[in-house]
Write a protein that holds these residues in place. Structure first.
Motif, PDB file in Angstrom:
ATOM      1  N   ARG B  22       0.809  -1.222   0.000  1.00 19.04           N
ATOM      2  CA  ARG B  22       0.000   0.000   0.000  1.00 19.04           C
ATOM      3  C   ARG B  22       0.836   1.263   0.000  1.00 19.04           C
ATOM      4  O   ARG B  22       0.485   2.236  -0.645  1.00 19.04           O
ATOM      5  CB  ARG B  22      -0.941   0.008   1.213  1.00 19.04           C
ATOM      6  N   ALA B  63      -7.706  -1.468   1.892  1.00 15.42           N
ATOM      7  CA  ALA B  63      -7.836  -0.093   1.399  1.00 15.42           C
ATOM      8  C   ALA B  63      -9.294   0.217   1.067  1.00 15.42           C
ATOM      9  O   ALA B  63      -9.797   1.299   1.371  1.00 15.42           O
ATOM     10  CB  ALA B  63      -6.947   0.114   0.176  1.00 15.42           C
ATOM     11  N   VAL B  64      -9.979  -0.742   0.451  1.00 12.91           N
ATOM     12  CA  VAL B  64     -11.380  -0.516   0.102  1.00 12.91           C
ATOM     13  C   VAL B  64     -12.196  -0.301   1.369  1.00 12.91           C
ATOM     14  O   VAL B  64     -13.017   0.611   1.452  1.00 12.91           O
ATOM     15  CB  VAL B  64     -11.937  -1.706  -0.705  1.00 12.91           C
ATOM     16  N   ARG B  67     -11.519   3.117   2.841  1.00  9.09           N
ATOM     17  CA  ARG B  67     -11.996   4.241   2.041  1.00  9.09           C
ATOM     18  C   ARG B  67     -13.508   4.285   1.978  1.00  9.09           C
ATOM     19  O   ARG B  67     -14.093   5.318   1.680  1.00  9.09           O
ATOM     20  CB  ARG B  67     -11.426   4.168   0.631  1.00  9.09           C
ATOM     21  N   GLU B  68     -14.150   3.147   2.239  1.00  6.78           N
ATOM     22  CA  GLU B  68     -15.598   3.191   2.277  1.00  6.78           C
ATOM     23  C   GLU B  68     -16.065   4.156   3.341  1.00  6.78           C
ATOM     24  O   GLU B  68     -17.151   4.715   3.268  1.00  6.78           O
ATOM     25  CB  GLU B  68     -16.164   1.803   2.542  1.00  6.78           C
ATOM     26  N   ASP B 152      -9.476  14.478  -6.212  1.00  2.00           N
ATOM     27  CA  ASP B 152      -9.590  13.605  -7.389  1.00  2.00           C
ATOM     28  C   ASP B 152      -9.786  12.155  -6.962  1.00  2.00           C
ATOM     29  O   ASP B 152     -10.464  11.382  -7.619  1.00  2.00           O
ATOM     30  CB  ASP B 152      -8.320  13.685  -8.246  1.00  2.00           C
ATOM     31  N   PRO B 156     -14.737  10.467  -6.221  1.00  2.00           N
ATOM     32  CA  PRO B 156     -15.390   9.304  -6.829  1.00  2.00           C
ATOM     33  C   PRO B 156     -15.819   8.249  -5.803  1.00  2.00           C
ATOM     34  O   PRO B 156     -16.648   7.399  -6.110  1.00  2.00           O
ATOM     35  CB  PRO B 156     -14.312   8.727  -7.759  1.00  2.00           C
ATOM     36  N   GLU B 157     -15.253   8.298  -4.588  1.00  2.00           N
ATOM     37  CA  GLU B 157     -15.687   7.342  -3.565  1.00  2.00           C
ATOM     38  C   GLU B 157     -16.947   7.846  -2.887  1.00  2.00           C
ATOM     39  O   GLU B 157     -17.874   7.089  -2.617  1.00  2.00           O
ATOM     40  CB  GLU B 157     -14.610   7.189  -2.484  1.00  2.00           C
ATOM     41  N   VAL B 158     -16.956   9.142  -2.599  1.00  2.00           N
ATOM     42  CA  VAL B 158     -18.088   9.717  -1.874  1.00  2.00           C
ATOM     43  C   VAL B 158     -19.311   9.792  -2.787  1.00  2.00           C
ATOM     44  O   VAL B 158     -20.426   9.481  -2.372  1.00  2.00           O
ATOM     45  CB  VAL B 158     -17.709  11.119  -1.363  1.00  2.00           C
ATOM     46  N   PRO B 160     -19.779   8.659  -6.596  1.00  6.80           N
ATOM     47  CA  PRO B 160     -19.221   8.174  -7.861  1.00  6.80           C
ATOM     48  C   PRO B 160     -19.921   8.707  -9.115  1.00  6.80           C
ATOM     49  O   PRO B 160     -19.259   9.088 -10.074  1.00  6.80           O
ATOM     50  CB  PRO B 160     -19.342   6.650  -7.754  1.00  6.80           C
ATOM     51  N   GLU B 221     -17.791  21.779 -18.962  1.00  7.22           N
ATOM     52  CA  GLU B 221     -17.709  21.866 -20.432  1.00  7.22           C
ATOM     53  C   GLU B 221     -19.077  21.980 -21.088  1.00  7.22           C
ATOM     54  O   GLU B 221     -19.254  22.682 -22.082  1.00  7.22           O
ATOM     55  CB  GLU B 221     -17.042  20.609 -20.986  1.00  7.22           C
ATOM     56  N   LEU B 255     -23.711   2.330  -9.600  1.00 10.61           N
ATOM     57  CA  LEU B 255     -23.078   3.068 -10.693  1.00 10.61           C
ATOM     58  C   LEU B 255     -24.032   3.111 -11.873  1.00 10.61           C
ATOM     59  O   LEU B 255     -24.598   2.093 -12.259  1.00 10.61           O
ATOM     60  CB  LEU B 255     -21.777   2.375 -11.099  1.00 10.61           C
TER      61      LEU B 255
END
Ligand SMILES: C[S@@+](CC[C@H](N)C(=O)[O-])C[C@H]1O[C@@H](n2cnc3c(N)ncnc32)[C@H](O)[C@@H]1O
Lengths: 213, 279
Positions: B22, B63-64, B67-68, B152, B156-158, B160, B221, B255
């Protein structure tokens, strides 16, 4: 075009499609031990289905960037050798872990592909670099990871035009991306992935001979 | 460091293996399987790959899990701090440039100039002070970059779907302006459309200005790349999709990649009304 060893055409419900041998991952159709590699759900699958000359023979060592839930990389691990799968979003990695479970040489890495030093202590030099990150700066990601490729290795890249700029003409975006790629690679072939994926370009490239890590 | 993950590792210490996977790093890859066997870490390459797999899988699982627990509060603080760092860096850079100008005819401006100054050799006590101040600018600028990298990674975790549609930084700004993911998910899309344009909105409510067509989502954009005549429609379409994305992120966490295609289609239709190329 010859398919790599371990990838075959099989019949699924009267339709012929690519298949690899392994545990199903995403509810794909199966034919005995073979499972359908759906080109509509996989850019690399589309490159093979469209007959692009990828140089894949089977058994290669692979670094895969942007593995997501493992749809494509699970097929890769079915026919390739040691396969390193990099993905930086934790949610899909949960599914990637499930896909890796029955595959002894699929190594999941929760890492950012823009920071190759953060996994260079784990990943060995590889024969094939596959990239499908679909984010802005796709060419830079590939360039930064060029050091993983053996001198006779190949980059198999999918470029998503809209990831760079939703408003620009895809052809212009592809042009730009290819130009940036040429800093580290020699482009061997590039082809639209339609009708499987709109506004995506499949690219096959080798490392530049004068390149340095 | 250019050692492999297994360097100095006790082959039976699983916890240490997870930690080096890690947190370790190397300047470049090397023939790790062979080196690990040579070093006696593994009996042969098969044994090496077994160990590598156990370690990478355990590291990814850990790690998952960690980070959850990533929550929207952390994201909000990070994006506000990034804005503060950027603003302060720019303000201080102006001060540095002004000071620099009094001492040299070819003084530049902005953070870039501060970077040059910070790397220079001061020649007198005042020079030492400017140089040191310039170093603060550089530090702040670098801190802003690190905060951006954190955003960055964690947006995407909080959230997605929101992060995929809006990009991580805009997603974080929206969550921050709304005061959290839950309250963003509960806002009507017309409110999301003008988040960040509160001043203009109040002016409008007082009757002294037209109603704002967009707030912070102008940085996207889909809005910026649309002809000014049609930006209102583009902003409305974008806000609609972002609101749906925030709701899915808050309530289900699934998702939904088709959201992007739907948005692209809407924006394309709106932009083609101009008949031009969207500029
Ligand atoms: C289009 S999806 C990949 C789909 C996958 N290749 C497949 O066919 O199964 C793109 C993935 O790349 C990941 N990604 C984007 N930027 C990345 C980065 N810098 N490092 C690692 N992964 C990244 C995203 O989180 C997303 O899961």
């Amino acid at each position: 075009m010859t398919l790599p060893n371990g990838v075959e055409r099989h019949d699924f419900d009267g339709e012929t499609g690519l298949a690899t041998r392994g545990e199903p991952v995403y509810g794909e159709a199966t034919d005995g031990a073979w499972r359908r590699w759906d080109p509509d759900r996989s850019k690399l699958g589309a490159m093979l289905a469209l007959g692009m000359e990828t140089g894949l023979a089977g058994g290669e060592t692979v670094l895969y960037l942007g593995a997501a839930a493992g749809t494509t990389v699970s097929h890769v691990a079915d026919f390739a050798g040691p396969t390193y799968a990099v993905e930086f979003a934790p949610r899909p990695v949960r599914d990637l872990l499930d896909a890796a479970d029955p595959r002894p040489t699929l190594f999941p890495l929760l890492k950012d592909a823009r920071e190759p030093e953060s996994y260079a202590h784990v990943v060995e030099p590889v024969d094939v670099l596959v990239q499908d990150v679909a984010t802005r700066g796709q060419a830079l990601v590939a360039n930064r990871n060029a050091g993983f490729l053996r001198p006779d290795g190949r980059l198999l890249l999918s470029i998503k035009a809209r990831s760079e700029d939703v408003t620009a003409d895809p052809a212009a975006v592809f042009e730009d991306v290819l130009t940036t790629l040429e800093e580290r690679y020699e482009i061997e072939a590039s082809e639209s992935l339609a009708p499987h994926h709109d506004d995506h370009l499949g690219v096959v490239a080798g490392p530049r001979r004068d390149g340095t890590f | 460091m250019t050692d492999g993950w297994f360097a100095g590792l006790d082959p039976d210490d699983d916890e240490a293996a997870v930690a080096t996977i890690r947190e370790g790093s190397a300047d470049e890859p090397a023939e790790w399987p062979r080196l690990a066997v040579d070093a006696g870490f593994a009996d042969d390459t098969d044994d090496y790959y077994d160990r590598l797999r156990a370690a990478t899988t355990a590291a990814a699982e850990q790690a998952v899990q960690e980070r959850e627990g990533a929550d929207d509060r952390q994201l909000v603080h990070a994006v506000r701090s990034m804005a503060d760092c950027e603003r302060t860096a720019n303000e201080l850079a102006e001060r540095v440039a002004e000071w620099g100008e009094s001492r040299s005819a070819d003084a530049g401006s902005g953070v870039e100039y501060a970077r040059e100054l910070a790397a220079s050799e001061p020649s007198d006590p005042a020079g030492e002070r400017v140089q040191s101040l310039a170093q603060r600018v550089v530090d702040l600028d670098e801190e802003a970059d690190r905060l951006r990298a954190y955003i960055d990674r964690t947006a995407p975790e909080v959230a997605p779907n929101l992060a995929a549609l809006a990009g991580p930084v805009l997603a974080a700004r929206l969550v921050s302006l709304a005061g959290g993911l839950e309250s963003l998910a509960k806002k009507p899309s017309g409110t999301v459309q003008v988040l960040g344009a509160e001043d203009a909105l109040f002016a409008h409510l007082r009757g002294s200005a037209p109603s704002p067509k967009h707030g912070i989502i102008f940085t996207h954009e889909a809005v910026r790349g649309t002809h000014p005549d049609h930006r209102g429609s583009a902003a409305r379409a974008l806000a609609g999709k972002l609101t749906i994305a925030a709701r899915i992120d808050h309530y289900s966490g699934d998702l939904r990649p088709d959201l992007q295609a739907e948005l692209d289609e809407r924006i394309e239709a709106i932009q083609s009304r101009t008949g031009g190329d969207g500029e």
